[in-house]
Design a protein around this motif. Structure first.
Motif, PDB file in Angstrom:
ATOM      1  N   LEU A 153     -19.910  -6.957   0.692  1.00  0.00           N
ATOM      2  CA  LEU A 153     -19.739  -5.512   0.743  1.00  0.00           C
ATOM      3  C   LEU A 153     -19.650  -4.944  -0.666  1.00  0.00           C
ATOM      4  CD1 LEU A 153     -17.090  -5.077   3.599  1.00  0.00           C
ATOM      5  CD2 LEU A 153     -19.582  -4.833   3.762  1.00  0.00           C
ATOM      6  N   ALA A 154     -20.188  -3.772  -0.856  1.00  0.00           N
ATOM      7  CA  ALA A 154     -20.060  -3.065  -2.130  1.00  0.00           C
ATOM      8  C   ALA A 154     -18.797  -2.207  -2.105  1.00  0.00           C
ATOM      9  CB  ALA A 154     -21.288  -2.179  -2.360  1.00  0.00           C
ATOM     10  N   LYS A 155     -18.382  -1.766  -3.273  1.00  0.00           N
ATOM     11  CA  LYS A 155     -17.176  -0.936  -3.365  1.00  0.00           C
ATOM     12  C   LYS A 155     -17.320   0.326  -2.522  1.00  0.00           C
ATOM     13  CE  LYS A 155     -14.045   0.932  -6.897  1.00  0.00           C
ATOM     14  NZ  LYS A 155     -13.842   1.103  -8.363  1.00  0.00           N
ATOM     15  N   GLY A 156     -18.520   0.860  -2.467  1.00  0.00           N
ATOM     16  CA  GLY A 156     -18.746   2.075  -1.691  1.00  0.00           C
ATOM     17  C   GLY A 156     -18.784   1.859  -0.195  1.00  0.00           C
ATOM     18  N   ASP A 157     -18.755   0.605   0.238  1.00  0.00           N
ATOM     19  CA  ASP A 157     -18.775   0.304   1.676  1.00  0.00           C
ATOM     20  C   ASP A 157     -17.394   0.439   2.315  1.00  0.00           C
ATOM     21  OD1 ASP A 157     -21.505  -0.244   1.778  1.00  0.00           O
ATOM     22  OD2 ASP A 157     -21.219  -2.354   1.246  1.00  0.00           O
ATOM     23  N   VAL A 158     -16.362   0.597   1.488  1.00  0.00           N
ATOM     24  CA  VAL A 158     -15.003   0.752   1.993  1.00  0.00           C
ATOM     25  C   VAL A 158     -14.350   1.934   1.291  1.00  0.00           C
ATOM     26  CG1 VAL A 158     -14.734  -1.720   2.505  1.00  0.00           C
ATOM     27  CG2 VAL A 158     -14.041  -0.828   0.273  1.00  0.00           C
ATOM     28  N   ILE A 159     -13.195   2.349   1.794  1.00  0.00           N
ATOM     29  CA  ILE A 159     -12.428   3.419   1.156  1.00  0.00           C
ATOM     30  C   ILE A 159     -11.189   2.772   0.544  1.00  0.00           C
ATOM     31  CG2 ILE A 159     -11.186   5.588   1.503  1.00  0.00           C
ATOM     32  CD1 ILE A 159     -12.939   5.910   4.075  1.00  0.00           C
ATOM     33  N   LEU A 160     -11.143   2.704  -0.786  1.00  0.00           N
ATOM     34  CA  LEU A 160     -10.029   2.059  -1.468  1.00  0.00           C
ATOM     35  C   LEU A 160      -8.925   3.068  -1.745  1.00  0.00           C
ATOM     36  CD1 LEU A 160     -11.953  -0.241  -3.975  1.00  0.00           C
ATOM     37  CD2 LEU A 160     -10.905  -0.853  -1.787  1.00  0.00           C
ATOM     38  N   VAL A 161      -7.700   2.677  -1.395  1.00  0.00           N
ATOM     39  CA  VAL A 161      -6.534   3.555  -1.552  1.00  0.00           C
ATOM     40  C   VAL A 161      -5.531   2.865  -2.466  1.00  0.00           C
ATOM     41  CG1 VAL A 161      -4.702   4.821  -0.372  1.00  0.00           C
ATOM     42  CG2 VAL A 161      -6.900   4.438   0.787  1.00  0.00           C
ATOM     43  N   ASN A 162      -5.319   3.438  -3.645  1.00  0.00           N
ATOM     44  CA  ASN A 162      -4.387   2.857  -4.612  1.00  0.00           C
ATOM     45  C   ASN A 162      -2.949   3.181  -4.211  1.00  0.00           C
ATOM     46  OD1 ASN A 162      -3.226   1.725  -6.898  1.00  0.00           O
ATOM     47  ND2 ASN A 162      -3.620   3.524  -8.166  1.00  0.00           N
ATOM     48  N   LEU A 163      -2.143   2.136  -4.013  1.00  0.00           N
ATOM     49  CA  LEU A 163      -0.758   2.299  -3.581  1.00  0.00           C
ATOM     50  C   LEU A 163       0.164   1.377  -4.361  1.00  0.00           C
ATOM     51  CD1 LEU A 163      -1.343   2.171   0.287  1.00  0.00           C
ATOM     52  CD2 LEU A 163      -0.633   4.201  -0.987  1.00  0.00           C
ATOM     53  N   ARG A 164       1.410   1.761  -4.451  1.00  0.00           N
ATOM     54  CA  ARG A 164       2.413   0.824  -4.954  1.00  0.00           C
ATOM     55  C   ARG A 164       2.637  -0.238  -3.884  1.00  0.00           C
ATOM     56  NH1 ARG A 164       7.712   3.929  -6.515  1.00  0.00           N
ATOM     57  NH2 ARG A 164       7.517   4.452  -4.303  1.00  0.00           N
ATOM     58  N   PRO A 165       2.877  -1.491  -4.283  1.00  0.00           N
ATOM     59  CA  PRO A 165       3.064  -2.549  -3.274  1.00  0.00           C
ATOM     60  C   PRO A 165       4.128  -2.200  -2.235  1.00  0.00           C
ATOM     61  CG  PRO A 165       2.822  -3.525  -5.429  1.00  0.00           C
ATOM     62  CD  PRO A 165       2.898  -2.038  -5.651  1.00  0.00           C
ATOM     63  N   GLN A 166       5.224  -1.588  -2.676  1.00  0.00           N
ATOM     64  CA  GLN A 166       6.318  -1.296  -1.748  1.00  0.00           C
ATOM     65  C   GLN A 166       5.990  -0.174  -0.773  1.00  0.00           C
ATOM     66  OE1 GLN A 166       6.279  -0.762  -5.042  1.00  0.00           O
ATOM     67  NE2 GLN A 166       7.703   0.835  -5.694  1.00  0.00           N
ATOM     68  N   ASP A 167       4.877   0.546  -1.018  1.00  0.00           N
ATOM     69  CA  ASP A 167       4.490   1.640  -0.125  1.00  0.00           C
ATOM     70  C   ASP A 167       3.432   1.226   0.902  1.00  0.00           C
ATOM     71  OD1 ASP A 167       6.202   3.350  -1.482  1.00  0.00           O
ATOM     72  OD2 ASP A 167       4.637   4.014  -2.880  1.00  0.00           O
ATOM     73  N   MET A 168       2.946   0.012   0.808  1.00  0.00           N
ATOM     74  CA  MET A 168       1.830  -0.392   1.660  1.00  0.00           C
ATOM     75  C   MET A 168       2.219  -0.531   3.127  1.00  0.00           C
ATOM     76  SD  MET A 168      -0.233  -3.063  -0.773  1.00  0.00           S
ATOM     77  CE  MET A 168      -1.079  -2.470  -2.244  1.00  0.00           C
ATOM     78  N   VAL A 169       3.387  -1.064   3.388  1.00  0.00           N
ATOM     79  CA  VAL A 169       3.820  -1.238   4.780  1.00  0.00           C
ATOM     80  C   VAL A 169       3.917   0.114   5.478  1.00  0.00           C
ATOM     81  CG1 VAL A 169       5.643  -2.065   6.297  1.00  0.00           C
ATOM     82  CG2 VAL A 169       5.017  -3.398   4.293  1.00  0.00           C
ATOM     83  N   ALA A 170       4.542   1.084   4.813  1.00  0.00           N
ATOM     84  CA  ALA A 170       4.692   2.415   5.405  1.00  0.00           C
ATOM     85  C   ALA A 170       3.326   3.072   5.623  1.00  0.00           C
ATOM     86  CB  ALA A 170       5.567   3.295   4.510  1.00  0.00           C
ATOM     87  N   ALA A 171       2.408   2.879   4.673  1.00  0.00           N
ATOM     88  CA  ALA A 171       1.073   3.459   4.817  1.00  0.00           C
ATOM     89  C   ALA A 171       0.341   2.851   5.999  1.00  0.00           C
ATOM     90  CB  ALA A 171       0.276   3.244   3.527  1.00  0.00           C
TER      91      ALA A 171
END
Length: 326
Positions: A153-171
């Motif tokens: 897959l290319a980078k444009g094939d997904v939607i990348l969301v920059n998060l702090r590690p501690q915020d990933m579970v809530a997201a």
């Protein structure tokens, strides 16, 4: 009291004052602020602190907790701490930016993982078009890049969301992302919080992240004795960890707020060993090459740094020459 006796008393007092001043100076020199990523990958310094190994080696360590090695190393570069625990990602970033940091030892390595929180994702190819959480500037970003490349897959094939590690579970719980790429314990925490909604993609050999003891070049040069004592305490911690598996899991779990059973389930994913070896160098070079290939190197660099200057083996060689395998 005679003049001679008074003179002797004054000399004795002066000598005692000098000794006390020298002792206080030595003690102050051995005070170290350690910036760590509060995670199981920092097990050795956590154990060394809790079991008193730092104190036994004459080092007074104050631990400062962060959620990534990048933050820990930035704290050292900014003068807020003397030693950091960090993966190769922030080390190569600092090296390309001409920030004089050096690696004293590798203390752990492990693979990063992908936790899925949305239905319909049962294999890596199903990530196409999905929202994937990652932590920019860390091994999480490199893992994400390597994962996409591996599954075609290319980078444009997904939607990348920059998060702090501690915020990933809530997201993931809120549905704002479909999956996330990160290290433990954030994966184990996600599986616990999300329950049956969470699944782990079967991915191996995508990206193994090292975790290292990192200081500034100036500190390493000026404090070889303290550096050696610090590493000696970590070596004591490694021996204790391997001889006391259950107690080590309980101690580290309590330190990182992870239940013993949850940590025990992933404990074997961590390879704890205080060493400088080809894996250490290879991880730095491979990561630096990734920065060049993806234009993530500061200053428009086009060539790899000399990592022979980034690794300082003297303190570890003084403590355990057999652990230097370069």
């Amino acid at each position: 009291m005679t003049i001679l006796s008074r003179s002797r008393l004054l000399v004795s007092a002066a000598l005692l004052s000098s000794l006390l001043l020298a002792s206080a100076t030595a003690t102050a020199a051995d005070k170290v602020r350690l910036a760590i990523n509060l995670s199981p990958i920092s097990a050795l310094p956590l154990i060394a602190q809790q079991k008193g190994f730092f104190t036994q080696q004459g080092v007074d360590v104050t631990i400062l907790n962060f959620t990534s090695g990048r933050q820990a190393l930035e704290t050292v570069i900014g003068g807020g701490a003397e030693i950091a625990t960090a993966a190769e990602s922030p080390v190569t970033a600092a090296t390309f930016a001409n920030q004089k940091v050096v690696v004293l030892a590798r203390m752990e390595y492990s693979e990063l993982k992908t936790l899925v929180a949305a239905p319909g994702i049962t294999k890596p190819a199903d990530l196409k078009g999905k929202r994937i959480g990652y932590a920019s500037g860390t091994g999480s970003e490199v893992y994400t890049h390597e994962l996409l490349k591996k599954i075609g897959l290319a980078k444009g094939d997904v939607i990348l969301v920059n998060l702090r590690p501690q915020d990933m579970v809530a997201a993931a719980a809120s549905g704002s992302i479909d999956a996330y790429n990160i290290w433990e314990p954030h994966v184990a925490n996600g599986r616990k919080a999300l329950g049956a909604k969470a699944t782990l993609l079967d991915l191996r050999d995508v990206y193994s992240e090292t975790f290292n003891v990192v200081v500034t070049e100036a500190w390493a040069r000026d404090n070889p004795r303290v550096a050696a004592a610090f590493l000696r305490a970590l070596l004591d911690a490694e021996r204790w960890l391997k001889a006391n598996r259950d107690e080590a899991i309980a101690l580290v779990g309590a330190a990182v707020n992870l239940k013993k059973d949850d940590l025990a389930a992933v404990w074997n994913d961590y390879i704890f060993e205080l060493v400088l070896d080809d894996l250490t160098v290879r991880a730095l070079r491979n990561h630096a090459q990734w920065r060049l290939d993806t234009n993530n190197a500061a200053g428009g660099a086009t060539t790899l740094p000399d990592f022979g200057k980034v690794i300082v083996s003297g303190p570890l060689k003084d403590v355990a020459p057999d652990r230097v395998k370069l």
